[in-house]
Design an enzyme around this catalytic site. Sequence first.
Site, PDB file in Angstrom:
ATOM      1  N   ASP A 225     123.534 -19.819 -42.235  1.00 45.05           N
ATOM      2  CA  ASP A 225     124.820 -20.624 -42.809  1.00 45.05           C
ATOM      3  C   ASP A 225     124.964 -21.872 -41.935  1.00 45.05           C
ATOM      4  OD1 ASP A 225     126.849 -21.166 -44.788  1.00 45.05           O
ATOM      5  OD2 ASP A 225     128.241 -20.859 -43.443  1.00 45.05           O
ATOM      6  N   GLU A 270     120.045 -23.129 -43.446  1.00 45.49           N
ATOM      7  CA  GLU A 270     120.880 -24.262 -44.306  1.00 45.49           C
ATOM      8  C   GLU A 270     120.895 -25.626 -43.804  1.00 45.49           C
ATOM      9  OE1 GLU A 270     124.834 -24.636 -47.021  1.00 45.49           O
ATOM     10  OE2 GLU A 270     124.816 -23.769 -45.094  1.00 45.49           O
TER      11      GLU A 270
END
Length: 521
Positions: A225, A270
């Site tokens: 993330d 990401e």
Amino acid sequence: MSKFRAVLRSFAMCAALALLSIPSFAQDNAAVTKPVAQASGVYYEIFVRAFDDTNGDGIGDLNGVTAKLDYIKSLGVSGIWLMPINPSPSYHGYDITDYEGINPQYGTLKDFKKLLDEAHKRGIKVVMDMVINHTSDQHPWFKAALNPKDPHHDWYLWAKPGTDLTAISAVGGPAWHRASNGAYYEGTFTGAMPDLNYDNLAVRKEMVDVGRFWLRLGVDGFRLDAAQHIYDDLRTDMSDPIALQKNVRWWAEYRHALEKTNPRVWLVGEVARQNPDDLTPYMGPLNTVFNFPLATQLIESVEQERNLGIGRGLAFTYAAYRQHANGEFDDAPFLSNHDQERVMSQLDDNLAHMRLAAALLLTLPGHPFIYYGEELGMQGTKPDEDIREPMRWYRNGKGPGTASWKDWSTTDDASISVEAQDSDPASLLNLYRRLIGWRQQVSALRDGVLQNVPVVDPHMLAYTLQDTQSRVLVVHNLSRKARVFELAGDAHASSVLLQTGGAVLANGKLTLPAFATVVLL
């Protein structure tokens, strides 16, 4: 006809027959979990809270994911990505309070180990969301850090004399937030998510240890993330080469450390940037990053029914990736995820466009990602809660396992359900199964080097994919009218291997119906 082509054509005929037998939702486990020729490389993103509820509390749980592994297997995917499953005070879980624990609403470590074991029995890999850019402000580390004399104080980023407390973060909100002790700390996303200080060696060691903990349990990899925001915290950092260099250096260190525990660990980052050049530096330090620029381009091309330079752009981008990563790279294409409006909503509930988008995604090399419910055509628009709604298993929206953590906000009818689409050979669900099946049968669709095939017609897209085992030509008609594609030059091919239906090859010309996709030898 060459001996190689004759063998490949014979294999293709067998593959086509195999694809006619699509597993049914009602079939027994043995039928659904029958081994396939090869892994498809496709991953399926799951929000556990919304997927399947086994204890009747309305919240999806890990045992629910385990219960639906046969359905997941029937899709043909190679792996699943679980959104955060750690303890967290929020419904979404992106502010973690215990990196080595399981959210009690989802189950226990024992439940998770069972999920891992059952997934691996079916040849399904499990990728966890790893949220290590920041913690929750409820994490014991941050609570301890409020004391300037505690060692954890330096685990976070605190304002110093002269710090601009009005600075804007890299994601557009306030960067600095006031703590209960009166000091200001950095939180790129919100005040509930204080950023960790990766210049602190203790933080780096702790996060490596966290990764190793899950790898030892059997996790196959991590979705990282906010991978760009380890050092890219402020708006002024977004084009700072030093911040980029420090980001990349950390992820290279992280990957190297985790590979000592599992040499095959798979890391997908990401990096939410729209310029492919911003993704290239992460190729090598990570296995791959999500292809955000391509997701935008695919949706816009489908909406406009025009080729907006997809093949040309990918050929250029992949060449850059390959050079940067010494030839060793994957791509992670997708259409939408838990932070974006669902594909069907972006496409204004146009089923023909949705089917085309699926065909584009699943005939590209790498590891495509599908967001749960996408294969049914589920809709969903912002706010975020409304794009993370319960999976639609049944026509009437009710039945064993249906999560009810929130009500549905869309106008999806009974046809948008596994129950309605499972046995319908023309359904979107079975199109997804069919397209994923193509990837299991033809290695070039997964692993091939992409070369754009120039096409004069702006409503057509063509490219070749070639690996050591096969070479195919992929042609898409992006329009609502039949189109003719002439096989010449780099586009040479002699037979239709796979198609979504209705295409005719004769005298060197391929006629494609509206929105059709064809794979040729």
